[in-house]
Enzyme design. Sequence first.
Site, PDB file in Angstrom:
ATOM      1  N   ARG A 147       0.844  -1.199   0.000  1.00  9.33           N
ATOM      2  CA  ARG A 147       0.000   0.000   0.000  1.00  9.33           C
ATOM      3  C   ARG A 147       0.879   1.250   0.000  1.00  9.33           C
ATOM      4  O   ARG A 147       2.042   1.214   0.412  1.00  9.33           O
ATOM      5  CB  ARG A 147      -0.904   0.030   1.230  1.00  9.33           C
ATOM      6  CG  ARG A 147      -1.873  -1.145   1.332  1.00  9.33           C
ATOM      7  CD  ARG A 147      -2.669  -1.065   2.627  1.00  9.33           C
ATOM      8  NE  ARG A 147      -3.640  -2.138   2.747  1.00  9.33           N
ATOM      9  CZ  ARG A 147      -3.415  -3.302   3.354  1.00  9.33           C
ATOM     10  NH1 ARG A 147      -2.215  -3.539   3.901  1.00  9.33           N
ATOM     11  NH2 ARG A 147      -4.357  -4.220   3.430  1.00  9.33           N
ATOM     12  N   LYS A 171      -2.461  -2.356   7.757  1.00 10.40           N
ATOM     13  CA  LYS A 171      -3.622  -1.841   8.484  1.00 10.40           C
ATOM     14  C   LYS A 171      -3.670  -2.444   9.882  1.00 10.40           C
ATOM     15  O   LYS A 171      -3.306  -3.584  10.102  1.00 10.40           O
ATOM     16  CB  LYS A 171      -4.907  -2.178   7.727  1.00 10.40           C
ATOM     17  CG  LYS A 171      -5.090  -1.353   6.446  1.00 10.40           C
ATOM     18  CD  LYS A 171      -6.425  -1.635   5.806  1.00 10.40           C
ATOM     19  CE  LYS A 171      -6.656  -0.730   4.597  1.00 10.40           C
ATOM     20  NZ  LYS A 171      -7.968  -0.993   3.964  1.00 10.40           N
ATOM     21  N   HIS A 241      -2.727   2.778  -5.760  1.00  7.75           N
ATOM     22  CA  HIS A 241      -3.669   1.679  -5.536  1.00  7.75           C
ATOM     23  C   HIS A 241      -3.879   0.861  -6.813  1.00  7.75           C
ATOM     24  O   HIS A 241      -4.035  -0.360  -6.749  1.00  7.75           O
ATOM     25  CB  HIS A 241      -5.009   2.204  -5.035  1.00  7.75           C
ATOM     26  CG  HIS A 241      -5.985   1.099  -4.735  1.00  7.75           C
ATOM     27  ND1 HIS A 241      -5.840   0.259  -3.650  1.00  7.75           N
ATOM     28  CD2 HIS A 241      -7.088   0.671  -5.399  1.00  7.75           C
ATOM     29  CE1 HIS A 241      -6.820  -0.624  -3.658  1.00  7.75           C
ATOM     30  NE2 HIS A 241      -7.591  -0.402  -4.706  1.00  7.75           N
ATOM     31  N   ARG A 244      -1.079  -1.497  -7.084  1.00 14.93           N
ATOM     32  CA  ARG A 244      -1.321  -2.628  -6.163  1.00 14.93           C
ATOM     33  C   ARG A 244      -2.314  -3.596  -6.802  1.00 14.93           C
ATOM     34  O   ARG A 244      -2.147  -4.817  -6.753  1.00 14.93           O
ATOM     35  CB  ARG A 244      -1.857  -2.071  -4.842  1.00 14.93           C
ATOM     36  CG  ARG A 244      -2.291  -3.109  -3.811  1.00 14.93           C
ATOM     37  CD  ARG A 244      -2.604  -2.373  -2.510  1.00 14.93           C
ATOM     38  NE  ARG A 244      -3.407  -3.152  -1.578  1.00 14.93           N
ATOM     39  CZ  ARG A 244      -2.927  -4.031  -0.703  1.00 14.93           C
ATOM     40  NH1 ARG A 244      -1.633  -4.275  -0.663  1.00 14.93           N
ATOM     41  NH2 ARG A 244      -3.728  -4.674   0.132  1.00 14.93           N
ATOM     42  N   HIS A 267      -4.230  -8.979   3.263  1.00 11.19           N
ATOM     43  CA  HIS A 267      -5.671  -8.997   3.523  1.00 11.19           C
ATOM     44  C   HIS A 267      -5.978  -9.933   4.684  1.00 11.19           C
ATOM     45  O   HIS A 267      -5.330 -10.951   4.865  1.00 11.19           O
ATOM     46  CB  HIS A 267      -6.437  -9.468   2.285  1.00 11.19           C
ATOM     47  CG  HIS A 267      -6.499  -8.442   1.204  1.00 11.19           C
ATOM     48  ND1 HIS A 267      -6.741  -8.755  -0.124  1.00 11.19           N
ATOM     49  CD2 HIS A 267      -6.376  -7.089   1.242  1.00 11.19           C
ATOM     50  CE1 HIS A 267      -6.751  -7.646  -0.845  1.00 11.19           C
ATOM     51  NE2 HIS A 267      -6.528  -6.635  -0.037  1.00 11.19           N
ATOM     52  N   TYR A 276     -10.108  -8.912  -6.948  1.00 11.48           N
ATOM     53  CA  TYR A 276      -9.143  -8.849  -8.038  1.00 11.48           C
ATOM     54  C   TYR A 276      -9.359  -9.941  -9.078  1.00 11.48           C
ATOM     55  O   TYR A 276      -8.804  -9.889 -10.164  1.00 11.48           O
ATOM     56  CB  TYR A 276      -7.711  -8.966  -7.489  1.00 11.48           C
ATOM     57  CG  TYR A 276      -7.342  -7.865  -6.535  1.00 11.48           C
ATOM     58  CD1 TYR A 276      -7.044  -6.590  -7.003  1.00 11.48           C
ATOM     59  CD2 TYR A 276      -7.314  -8.083  -5.165  1.00 11.48           C
ATOM     60  CE1 TYR A 276      -6.723  -5.571  -6.129  1.00 11.48           C
ATOM     61  CE2 TYR A 276      -6.984  -7.061  -4.276  1.00 11.48           C
ATOM     62  CZ  TYR A 276      -6.696  -5.810  -4.776  1.00 11.48           C
ATOM     63  OH  TYR A 276      -6.384  -4.799  -3.908  1.00 11.48           O
TER      64      TYR A 276
END
Length: 297
Positions: A147, A171, A241, A244, A267, A276
């Site tokens: 990210r 995150k 993004h 990514r 994730h 995706y």
Amino acid sequence: MNTKDAFRDYLQLEKKYSPHTVNAYLNDLIYFETFNKLHFNQENVEQVNYSQIRNWIVSLVDANLSNVSVNRKIASLKAFYKFLLKIKQIDVSPLLKHKALKTPKILQIPFSEKEVLDVLVHMQSPVGFEEIRNKLIIDLFYTTGMRRTELIHIKISNVNLSGHTIKVLGKRNKERILPVLPIITEQFSLYVRERLCLESIVDSEYFFLTKKGLKLNDSFVYRLINTYFSTVSEKVKKSPHILRHTFATHLLNNGADLNSVKELLGHSSLASTQIYTHNSLSELKKVYQETHPRNKK
């Protein structure tokens, strides 16, 4: 400690949200608080009802905010009332039965392999600190899928050149170690030599810096990607993004399994990674048509 400060601590320490997210949630709360004072002469947002919240939602829509933006602001309120429930300051959330506004599904179109290659070929012989740094940033996005905020916060101590790995903070402060291709490791060494020659370094712990020795920021990195990819692509969105997104799509197109891509992207669930897979559909159709016995003449 007042409720708002306690809410901030909850977001930072328990939920482990980024400073950017915490500020966004608090700003949304303050905006809602101001709306209630102005329209309902009520200062205590802990005692509002859904009718008042609905009036706020209508005002946001009337101000031409997109449904996506409105839903994000409502998410801030939901988090606040969830916190109040947790500390037993309210018994029921006024947003208990709220349904999010409908939003169109926006197709994130990745760069093609040719577009990425065209950019990298154009940058194949970088000269000087900025060109070398820029190429390394683009290569890192494309070969690791990290990210934007993860790249910005890479520290010198996170880079392991001998082990061909790099540690990033994702995150909710979740760390993960990403493999780095040998060809990228060579670029790291080149960048480090140039970095040592900077006249002054202010943010010395951070790996990527501006030529003034400062840590990069979100806008800087966005402009960098947008500038380089605008020369090879007419796609509407040209951002970190999308790079990514491109990383994940190209891996899946070339046979990577979904679980591996999930781990690389950081994730928490496969559901996030599955967005995706639609971009790989054309490639899957091609393989399917070329290999299925019923399609052979």
